[in-house]
Structure formats: C-alpha cells, structure tokens
Design a protein around this motif. Sequence first.
Motif, short mmCIF file in Angstrom:
data_model
loop_
_atom_site.label_atom_id
_atom_site.label_comp_id
_atom_site.label_asym_id
_atom_site.label_seq_id
_atom_site.Cartn_x
_atom_site.Cartn_y
_atom_site.Cartn_z
N VAL A 52 0.85 -1.19 0.00
CA VAL A 52 0.00 0.00 0.00
C VAL A 52 0.88 1.24 0.00
O VAL A 52 1.91 1.30 0.70
N ALA A 53 0.47 2.24 -0.76
CA ALA A 53 1.07 3.57 -0.70
C ALA A 53 -0.03 4.58 -0.41
O ALA A 53 -1.08 4.56 -1.07
N VAL A 54 0.17 5.42 0.58
CA VAL A 54 -0.76 6.51 0.88
C VAL A 54 -0.12 7.81 0.43
O VAL A 54 1.02 8.11 0.81
N VAL A 55 -0.84 8.57 -0.37
CA VAL A 55 -0.35 9.85 -0.86
C VAL A 55 -0.96 10.95 0.00
O VAL A 55 -2.15 11.23 -0.09
N GLY A 56 -0.14 11.53 0.87
CA GLY A 56 -0.61 12.52 1.82
C GLY A 56 -0.48 12.00 3.24
O GLY A 56 -0.83 10.85 3.50
N TYR A 57 0.02 12.83 4.16
CA TYR A 57 0.30 12.35 5.51
C TYR A 57 -0.28 13.23 6.60
O TYR A 57 0.04 13.04 7.79
N SER A 58 -1.14 14.16 6.24
CA SER A 58 -1.76 15.00 7.26
C SER A 58 -2.98 14.29 7.85
O SER A 58 -2.97 13.07 7.97
N PHE A 59 -4.02 15.02 8.16
CA PHE A 59 -5.18 14.49 8.88
C PHE A 59 -5.70 13.18 8.29
O PHE A 59 -5.73 12.14 8.94
N CYS A 125 -4.97 10.70 -0.42
CA CYS A 125 -5.42 11.53 0.71
C CYS A 125 -4.89 12.96 0.57
O CYS A 125 -4.59 13.61 1.58
N THR A 126 -4.78 13.43 -0.64
CA THR A 126 -4.29 14.78 -0.92
C THR A 126 -5.44 15.78 -0.85
O THR A 126 -6.62 15.40 -0.79
N PRO A 127 -5.14 17.10 -0.93
CA PRO A 127 -6.21 18.07 -1.18
C PRO A 127 -6.96 17.73 -2.47
O PRO A 127 -6.42 17.09 -3.39
N GLY A 128 -8.21 18.17 -2.56
CA GLY A 128 -9.09 17.74 -3.62
C GLY A 128 -8.63 18.02 -5.02
O GLY A 128 -8.95 17.26 -5.95
N GLU A 148 -10.00 9.41 -1.05
CA GLU A 148 -10.76 10.05 0.01
C GLU A 148 -11.76 11.03 -0.60
O GLU A 148 -11.51 11.65 -1.63
N LYS A 149 -12.92 11.17 0.05
CA LYS A 149 -13.95 12.05 -0.49
C LYS A 149 -13.48 13.52 -0.41
O LYS A 149 -12.61 13.85 0.38
N PRO A 150 -14.10 14.43 -1.23
CA PRO A 150 -14.94 14.10 -2.38
C PRO A 150 -14.08 13.54 -3.51
O PRO A 150 -12.87 13.72 -3.53
N LEU A 151 -14.70 12.87 -4.46
CA LEU A 151 -13.94 12.20 -5.51
C LEU A 151 -13.03 13.17 -6.24
O LEU A 151 -11.86 12.87 -6.49
N ALA A 152 -13.55 14.33 -6.60
CA ALA A 152 -12.78 15.38 -7.26
C ALA A 152 -13.53 16.69 -7.06
O ALA A 152 -14.65 16.71 -6.57
N ASN A 153 -12.91 17.79 -7.48
CA ASN A 153 -13.51 19.10 -7.25
C ASN A 153 -14.55 19.50 -8.28
O ASN A 153 -15.29 20.47 -8.07
N THR A 154 -14.59 18.82 -9.42
CA THR A 154 -15.53 19.18 -10.48
C THR A 154 -16.24 17.94 -11.02
O THR A 154 -15.71 16.83 -10.93
N ASP A 215 -12.59 34.36 13.63
CA ASP A 215 -12.25 35.01 12.37
C ASP A 215 -10.76 35.25 12.20
O ASP A 215 -10.31 35.70 11.14
N GLN A 216 -9.96 34.90 13.23
CA GLN A 216 -8.51 34.98 13.12
C GLN A 216 -7.87 33.62 12.83
O GLN A 216 -6.65 33.52 12.76
N ALA A 217 -8.69 32.60 12.68
CA ALA A 217 -8.15 31.30 12.28
C ALA A 217 -7.46 31.46 10.93
O ALA A 217 -7.99 32.12 10.03
N PRO A 218 -6.26 30.91 10.76
CA PRO A 218 -5.48 31.19 9.55
C PRO A 218 -5.99 30.48 8.31
O PRO A 218 -6.76 29.51 8.38
N MET A 219 -5.53 30.96 7.18
CA MET A 219 -5.85 30.35 5.89
C MET A 219 -5.26 28.94 5.80
O MET A 219 -4.25 28.63 6.42
N SER A 220 -5.91 28.11 4.99
CA SER A 220 -5.39 26.79 4.66
C SER A 220 -5.90 26.43 3.27
O SER A 220 -6.71 27.16 2.67
N TRP A 221 -5.47 25.28 2.77
CA TRP A 221 -5.92 24.88 1.44
C TRP A 221 -7.42 24.67 1.38
O TRP A 221 -8.04 24.81 0.32
N ARG A 222 -8.03 24.37 2.51
CA ARG A 222 -9.48 24.15 2.53
C ARG A 222 -10.27 25.44 2.32
O ARG A 222 -11.49 25.40 2.13
N LEU A 223 -9.62 26.58 2.35
CA LEU A 223 -10.29 27.88 2.19
C LEU A 223 -9.99 28.53 0.85
O LEU A 223 -10.30 29.70 0.65
#
Length: 418
Positions: A52-59, A125-128, A148-154, A215-223
């Motif tokens: 097995v290979a997992v692509v992405g190691y964050s959450f 398990c990368t960003p979408g 990992e969900k969602p399948l893709a962004n479009t 509202d001071q929570a920082p930016m991330s790829w999810r935003l």
Amino acid sequence: MPDRSSTGATTATVDRAASAQPTGAPGSTAAPGSSAATEPPAAAHPSSTLGVAVVGYSFMGQAHSNAWRNVNAFYADLPQVRMQTLVGRDRDRVGAAAEQLGWADVATDWREVLERDDVDIVDVCTPGHLHAEVALAALAAGKHVLVEKPLANTVADCERLVEAARAPGAGRSMLGHNYRRVPALALARDLVEQGRVGQVRQVRLSYLQDWLADDQAPMSWRLRKDTAGTGVLGDLGSHAVDQLRFLLGEEVTRATGQLRTFVPERPSADGGDREQVDVDDAAWATLHTSSGAVASLEVSRMATGRKNALQIEVYGSRGSLRFDLERLNELVVTGATGGAETVLVTEPEHPYVGAWWPAGHVLGWDSTFTSQAADFLRAIATGDDIHPSFADGLAVQRVLEAIETSSGRGGIPVEIPA
C-alpha cells in the motif's frame, strides 16, 4: 413499539428486523455498509501480500494509515497488506510521519511510486484538486485505487475518473466515505430498506463544526477554491449527500441552495498579510429525491460549540430514525405510535461490529476507516461490487454542483440529470 429508552429489548428487536440482506446504494446489489458485512465471506487470498502507498500524511493520511495498520488484526480472513510507502512533498516531514505511523519507506514524487512493483494499492489523501490527477495515473498504471472524499472538485473530473475506473486493465477503485461504515448508520440503511419506517417522506441532514468560528483562524488549502473546489459544501456537505443516497437508496433529482461566506479574509498561515477567502463557510439546501422525499441540508464550519455534529433524521409513514455522530454507537428508532427506543449498536449481529469487541464495547470514529479498508480488500480479493464507487462520487458531485449553481442564481431550483 414500546416507549422505552433502554437498549436491551430494543437491540434484540432491531437485530431480528435487520437480518435480511439489504440492497445497496443506487444501482448496487449489496450494501457494503449493511448487515451483509457483519460476517464477511471468506476472501480468496491473492498470491502475495498487497503493498500500500498513501499519498498525503496530514489528517486524512494519518486516519488511513491507522486503518492499514489495523485492518488485518480485525479482519484476519482478508488479504494481508504491507504498509510500503508514505508520499509527501517534504522529505523530512514525510519521513517523520512515516516513522510515527509505521510505513516502510517514503517518497516525495507520487509518479515514481506508480512505477514500483511493490505497490499494489494507491490511497489518495491529498487536497481535492490533486485527486483526479493522482487517481487517473494510478488506474492507468493498473493499481487498485482508494480516493478520500470528495472524488474530485468538479463534475468533469469525476466523469473522467468514472470512465478510467471502467477501462480495461484498471485496478479496483473505491471512494472513501467512511461514515457508511458506522454500524448505526449501516443498521439504519438496513431498516429503511426493509420498510421499518414505511415510505420515507422527509429527511433532515446537518453537519456542523466550529473550527473556523474564530475570524482569526489562519488560511489553509481548505479555504481556497483552486485547491478545495468549494468550502464546507464539499468538505462536509459531500458526507451528508452521500448519506442521503446511501440510506434511502435513491438519487437526488432537484436542488435549491444558498452558500454564505461569513469571514471574507483571514490571516495567512505564516502570519503575514490577510488573504481572500473564496469558498463558503456555510451552506443550506433543499433536496428532492426520485421517490418524492424531501431533505433539508445545513452544513457549517462556523457553528460555535459544535465539534463534529453530523445529525441525520429520517421520517417515514410508519416510524423514524435519528442519529448523531457525536453519539455514533446509538440509533434512535421510533415507531408509528411515537415510542422512541435508543439502540446501542454494539451487538455482534449488527453491521461491522462482529469484527471488533464484545457486545457493549463501543467503537470509535477511527474504526470506520479500518472497516472501509476491509471492504476494499474484500472487493479486490473477490471481485465483488464495492460502494461507494466512483460513480457514487460523481452522483454526489452533481448534487453539490447543483446546490452551488442554485446559490449563484439566487436560489432557483436546479434539476439534476440522471
């Protein structure tokens, strides 16, 4: 049903009702998250261990790593897996993660991993915005692919993935909606399919978190739209829409929606200038299904005080079901007379529970990922259908796109093609 809140007699009653073989998600022949998975059939073991290979190691990479580490311990009848490679861009950070999580080696280029003979399964398990590129290449290389969900962004990318998954030479593929493996939700699916609540008329779905309430929570790829596609709609709304299709076994045919961004700018992750937020903080929708049922949907990452509250209510002509992810071992079942019973879904006869602990010993959020990995391995070994499929992911994305389109048009209804 009698009016009681205890779990003993209730459990026996629901167990007998849930013993029949259920149907699966729309277009399927068996529900992998149903009681059919309680005592899985013996799998035909491959000739060798699956790397097995997992692509992405964050959450999500951590959650999936935990599943691959534990799956053979709880599902001993399945093919053996080897945690071969953890993939990430930063060698030092991915190396530290691999040592902590139990991976044999690391890689910084996922393309190189696809050329290796010691990798059979690629778990994305990368960003979408990277899902489609990685999964398409992995399928073309003949690997088995879990995304990992969602399948893709479009919708367009989802359509490409569905086509690639059906191509000759592609490995098995599955979409990672882990909540289908929550025993209480799998049991709810069985009860709906068996008619225990009668004709479903209304469904209420809400998924509320508060990690962006500050509202001071920082930016991330999810935003950022270019990496996340949408905000909470794709992040949490995809779970809710998938559950609607899973529980009812129906398609969504029409949607109206409204998206809202409450905090338009946030500080950058490095503490520098503020950055523009171009995705939604909260979303609301009304969804109509193929049978005429109507569902209300609310999702937010700014619901102060709510940590991971996926709440589902199904109302039918003969009864209802209620579920709360923050009490994930419980399912509230109500009969036509209004008497409610809280079922502790931990009996060995309940979906998935037989692989785990003795009755009454509750499962956790992480257990769903292990059961998800088990379902994927079983499909690889037997060749059986598996859900959620990439086609299920496409169906969900069409609903999310319809909600977004409706919001952009002032909330007018949008029809969803079959």
